[in-house]
Design a protein around this motif. Sequence first.
Motif, mmCIF file in Angstrom:
data_model
loop_
_atom_site.group_PDB
_atom_site.id
_atom_site.type_symbol
_atom_site.label_atom_id
_atom_site.label_comp_id
_atom_site.label_asym_id
_atom_site.label_seq_id
_atom_site.Cartn_x
_atom_site.Cartn_y
_atom_site.Cartn_z
ATOM 1 N N UNK A 17 38.867 77.281 50.794
ATOM 2 C CA UNK A 17 40.211 77.518 51.309
ATOM 3 C C UNK A 17 40.338 76.784 52.636
ATOM 4 N N UNK A 18 41.257 75.812 52.693
ATOM 5 C CA UNK A 18 41.528 75.053 53.911
ATOM 6 C C UNK A 18 42.851 75.524 54.494
ATOM 7 N N UNK A 19 42.863 75.857 55.785
ATOM 8 C CA UNK A 19 44.103 76.211 56.477
ATOM 9 C C UNK A 19 44.265 75.242 57.637
ATOM 10 N N UNK A 20 45.483 74.747 57.822
ATOM 11 C CA UNK A 20 45.701 73.702 58.814
ATOM 12 C C UNK A 20 47.017 73.901 59.537
ATOM 13 N N UNK A 21 47.011 73.537 60.807
ATOM 14 C CA UNK A 21 48.208 73.396 61.631
ATOM 15 C C UNK A 21 48.179 71.975 62.178
ATOM 16 N N UNK A 22 48.842 71.030 61.517
ATOM 17 C CA UNK A 22 48.734 69.638 61.944
ATOM 18 C C UNK A 22 49.330 69.378 63.325
ATOM 19 N N UNK A 29 38.073 75.601 57.347
ATOM 20 C CA UNK A 29 37.713 75.637 55.929
ATOM 21 C C UNK A 29 36.765 76.789 55.676
ATOM 22 N N UNK A 30 37.014 77.534 54.598
ATOM 23 C CA UNK A 30 36.258 78.740 54.277
ATOM 24 C C UNK A 30 35.784 78.672 52.825
ATOM 25 N N UNK A 31 34.518 78.983 52.552
ATOM 26 C CA UNK A 31 34.090 79.090 51.154
ATOM 27 C C UNK A 31 34.772 80.285 50.495
ATOM 28 N N UNK A 32 35.036 80.161 49.206
ATOM 29 C CA UNK A 32 35.687 81.233 48.444
ATOM 30 C C UNK A 32 34.712 81.678 47.366
ATOM 31 N N UNK A 43 45.935 86.200 56.608
ATOM 32 C CA UNK A 43 45.165 86.454 57.825
ATOM 33 C C UNK A 43 44.672 85.148 58.437
ATOM 34 N N UNK A 44 44.257 84.213 57.602
ATOM 35 C CA UNK A 44 43.780 82.927 58.114
ATOM 36 C C UNK A 44 44.912 82.098 58.695
ATOM 37 N N UNK A 157 34.427 70.305 44.892
ATOM 38 C CA UNK A 157 35.026 71.624 45.102
ATOM 39 C C UNK A 157 36.484 71.620 44.680
ATOM 40 N N UNK A 158 36.982 72.818 44.362
ATOM 41 C CA UNK A 158 38.424 73.027 44.266
ATOM 42 C C UNK A 158 38.885 73.497 45.634
ATOM 43 N N UNK A 159 39.920 72.837 46.162
ATOM 44 C CA UNK A 159 40.467 73.184 47.469
ATOM 45 C C UNK A 159 41.827 73.848 47.299
#
Length: 201
Positions: A17-22, A29-32, A43-44, A157-159
């Motif tokens: 799981x990738x979370x971004x604020x460009x 990035x977090x493993x799932x 939450x992320x 990986x699947x992102x």
Amino acid sequence: MGTTGVARSDGPGQRIHDVADPASGTLRSFPVPGALRATTRAARIRGLGYGATAAVFGTASHRLSPQAPYQADPGAWVDAFEGSWGAGPGNDQVWWRLPATFPTEFMSGVNLNFQGVGQGARLLSLTVQTWPFTGMTGTVVIDIGALRTEIPIAVAAEHVIDIAFVHGGGFMDARIFWRPGILDFVWKRGAMRRGLTPPGA
């Protein structure tokens, strides 16, 4: 540079799981290891400074996939360059097999086009699958207007990608490019979501 008539349907195994604020340049990035819950995703996103609850994942104004690449109202469509489109149930994907090197910095992949995007904080959610060349780290580059997110790809990986940003309203597109190092790339889904509050609001 897709391969006509060939479709990649085997998943890469692990999920990220990738979370971004460009706007701030933040990428986390977090493993799932199991199910990725909407509460965890929200939450992320809050960790980026945006207000978000799990309800944001039920507020998509636009949804696109390879088997539904066009939406009439509000308008949305996919432009995919030289990818191989999957066909039939369970094969909802566009797949690219990429060379180890490019003659230019980037190679174009897929554009997601969205009309009538409201003004304010928005969330672009994407699901992609990646396989890097052995011993190489590639990069998935996602541009939303002048905002850029770069995700390094070192493992298969699947992102699930959530990009939070503030939009001025109206048309927008998300352009997905690659830097060398990725062997296979598969685009599965994209959605534009509302219901966030911007940092400091």
